[in-house]
Design a protein around this motif. Structure first.
Motif, mmCIF file in Angstrom:
data_model
loop_
_atom_site.group_PDB
_atom_site.id
_atom_site.type_symbol
_atom_site.label_atom_id
_atom_site.label_comp_id
_atom_site.label_asym_id
_atom_site.label_seq_id
_atom_site.Cartn_x
_atom_site.Cartn_y
_atom_site.Cartn_z
ATOM 1 N N ALA A 15 106.242 48.191 86.632
ATOM 2 C CA ALA A 15 107.573 47.893 86.088
ATOM 3 C C ALA A 15 107.459 47.264 84.698
ATOM 4 C CB ALA A 15 108.323 46.960 87.039
ATOM 5 N N SER A 16 106.472 46.410 84.505
ATOM 6 C CA SER A 16 106.279 45.770 83.200
ATOM 7 C C SER A 16 105.869 46.794 82.144
ATOM 8 C CB SER A 16 105.218 44.673 83.304
ATOM 9 O OG SER A 16 105.630 43.677 84.214
ATOM 10 N N ARG A 17 105.010 47.728 82.518
ATOM 11 C CA ARG A 17 104.643 48.799 81.589
ATOM 12 C C ARG A 17 105.858 49.655 81.238
ATOM 13 N NH1 ARG A 17 99.563 51.260 80.995
ATOM 14 N NH2 ARG A 17 100.383 53.275 81.698
ATOM 15 N N ALA A 19 108.300 55.755 80.156
ATOM 16 C CA ALA A 19 108.782 54.502 80.731
ATOM 17 C C ALA A 19 109.450 54.755 82.083
ATOM 18 C CB ALA A 19 109.752 53.817 79.771
ATOM 19 N N VAL A 20 110.239 55.835 82.161
ATOM 20 C CA VAL A 20 110.869 56.199 83.432
ATOM 21 C C VAL A 20 109.799 56.528 84.475
ATOM 22 C CG1 VAL A 20 112.356 57.882 84.582
ATOM 23 C CG2 VAL A 20 112.969 57.006 82.319
ATOM 24 N N LEU A 76 107.417 39.162 81.577
ATOM 25 C CA LEU A 76 106.624 40.293 81.100
ATOM 26 C C LEU A 76 105.140 39.960 81.119
ATOM 27 C CD1 LEU A 76 106.720 43.147 79.964
ATOM 28 C CD2 LEU A 76 106.949 42.168 77.671
ATOM 29 N N GLY A 77 104.797 38.747 80.692
ATOM 30 C CA GLY A 77 103.392 38.342 80.699
ATOM 31 C C GLY A 77 102.805 38.336 82.096
ATOM 32 N N VAL A 78 103.558 37.804 83.052
ATOM 33 C CA VAL A 78 103.088 37.802 84.444
ATOM 34 C C VAL A 78 102.942 39.233 84.955
ATOM 35 C CG1 VAL A 78 103.738 37.191 86.811
ATOM 36 C CG2 VAL A 78 104.006 35.518 84.966
ATOM 37 N N GLY A 79 103.903 40.097 84.584
ATOM 38 C CA GLY A 79 103.830 41.491 85.022
ATOM 39 C C GLY A 79 102.624 42.214 84.461
ATOM 40 N N LEU A 80 102.347 42.000 83.182
ATOM 41 C CA LEU A 80 101.193 42.648 82.557
ATOM 42 C C LEU A 80 99.883 42.119 83.145
ATOM 43 C CD1 LEU A 80 102.509 42.648 78.893
ATOM 44 C CD2 LEU A 80 102.152 44.658 80.334
ATOM 45 N N GLN A 109 106.794 55.302 84.631
ATOM 46 C CA GLN A 109 106.206 54.045 85.093
ATOM 47 C C GLN A 109 107.129 53.319 86.067
ATOM 48 O OE1 GLN A 109 102.778 52.866 84.080
ATOM 49 N NE2 GLN A 109 103.126 55.073 84.102
ATOM 50 N N ALA A 110 108.437 53.387 85.816
ATOM 51 C CA ALA A 110 109.393 52.792 86.745
ATOM 52 C C ALA A 110 109.350 53.505 88.097
ATOM 53 C CB ALA A 110 110.802 52.849 86.159
ATOM 54 N N LEU A 111 109.186 54.825 88.065
ATOM 55 C CA LEU A 111 109.056 55.591 89.306
ATOM 56 C C LEU A 111 107.778 55.213 90.042
ATOM 57 C CD1 LEU A 111 110.227 59.074 88.005
ATOM 58 C CD2 LEU A 111 111.409 57.673 89.704
ATOM 59 N N GLU A 112 106.705 54.968 89.288
ATOM 60 C CA GLU A 112 105.469 54.516 89.933
ATOM 61 C C GLU A 112 105.679 53.156 90.607
ATOM 62 O OE1 GLU A 112 101.608 56.157 89.181
ATOM 63 O OE2 GLU A 112 101.883 55.372 87.152
ATOM 64 N N ALA A 113 106.421 52.281 89.943
ATOM 65 C CA ALA A 113 106.700 50.965 90.522
ATOM 66 C C ALA A 113 107.446 51.099 91.847
ATOM 67 C CB ALA A 113 107.517 50.122 89.545
#
Length: 284
Positions: free
Chosen positions: A35-37, A269-270, A82-86, A272-276
């Protein structure tokens, strides 16, 4: 047996609970990381689209995207998230590389894949550190300067031009591999899309393929920059994602080229959201 002493079945249940908690933590890290990516690439894509349309915007890289997030309302809170997500994504990459949860194996191809995953982990950990440093007012330089600094460091080594050329070849090889994966639809194999209607699955496939292709084009340019830097022994010729997008913008029909690739990065980006949301996360 003394009261309170753990019996064998109790110890096994505790161990099983611990393993399940660990697997759950890894899966959460992976999903938060993807999600962060998605956020990072969405920012890059939207800024590039705005530049292509003459509505402001700029050609930037992942660090520039993090800086853009910091400029938004509640930027400090967003930077922490964002930092925690990365950082979570970096942990997931290290789990993939070290524990081999996806069964890459110890063959030559498998070890190369695991090394690439480990490198991805280092890159995302560095990006997370960049976000946290921004919170402390210690942002540091942008991606282009960082890339040129690394190139200058490599060129100062024995056989420096060869080292820089190898980096370029590796990036180009990665771009070609990703492009091939996109054409074959390989990126969809780890997505659990059984709940989607056929029409929805078709659109998901198109969006994911477009995103990976666009990112491949950008990486192909980045690899070419490294080869030019190697041939001319000039770190100024090197560049990252932002420079690649800027190069597209400067070509004939540049706004159209940039706009097309920018749409592709938004599609990535979409993806990556689908991967999340839909990726099958292997944790053991």
């Amino acid at each position: 047996m003394a009261t309170g002493t753990l019996r064998g079945p109790d110890m096994r249940r505790m161990a099983q609970s611990g393993r399940e908690a660990s697997r759950g933590g890894v899966e959460l890290a992976a999903r938060v990381g993807y999600a962060s990516r998605a956020v990072v690439y969405a920012v890059i894509g939207v800024l590039s689209l705005m530049l292509a349309a003459g509505e402001g915007g700029r050609a930037t890289d992942t660090r520039g995207a993090v800086e853009e997030v910091a400029r938004q309302p509640f930027g400090s809170v967003l930077l922490v998230l964002l930092g925690v997500g990365l950082l979570s994504f970096a942990v997931w990459r290290f789990v993939q590389a070290v524990m081999d949860v996806e069964g890459k194996g110890h063959t030559g191809k498998g070890m190369v894949s695991r090394v690439v995953l480990a490198i991805s982990g280092v890159i995302h950990a560095s990006l997370a550190l960049f976000a946290f440093n921004l919170l402390r007012g210690r942002g540091g330089g942008g991606g282009g300067g960082n890339t040129r600094g690394m190139t200058a460091e490599l060129l100062s080594k024995p056989f420096g031009q060869v080292l820089v050329a190898l980096v370029g070849v590796a990036i180009i090889g990665f771009a070609v591999y990703q492009f091939k994966q996109a054409l074959q639809g390989k990126m969809l194999e780890k997505l659990s899309l059984t709940g989607l209607a056929a029409r929805q699955r078709t659109w998901v496939e198109r969006i994911c393929k477009a995103g990976v292709v666009a990112r491949s084009v950008v990486f192909l340019l980045v690899g070419t920059f490294f080869l030019q830097a190697a041939v001319q022994a000039d770190p100024g010729e090197a560049g990252g994602l932002g420079e690649a997008l800027g190069t597209l913008a400067s070509q004939p029909f540049g706004p159209w080229l940039l706009g097309l690739v920018a749409l592709g990065l938004v599609a990535y980006a979409v993806y990556q959201a689908l991967e999340a949301r839909y990726r099958r996360i292997a944790t053991s």
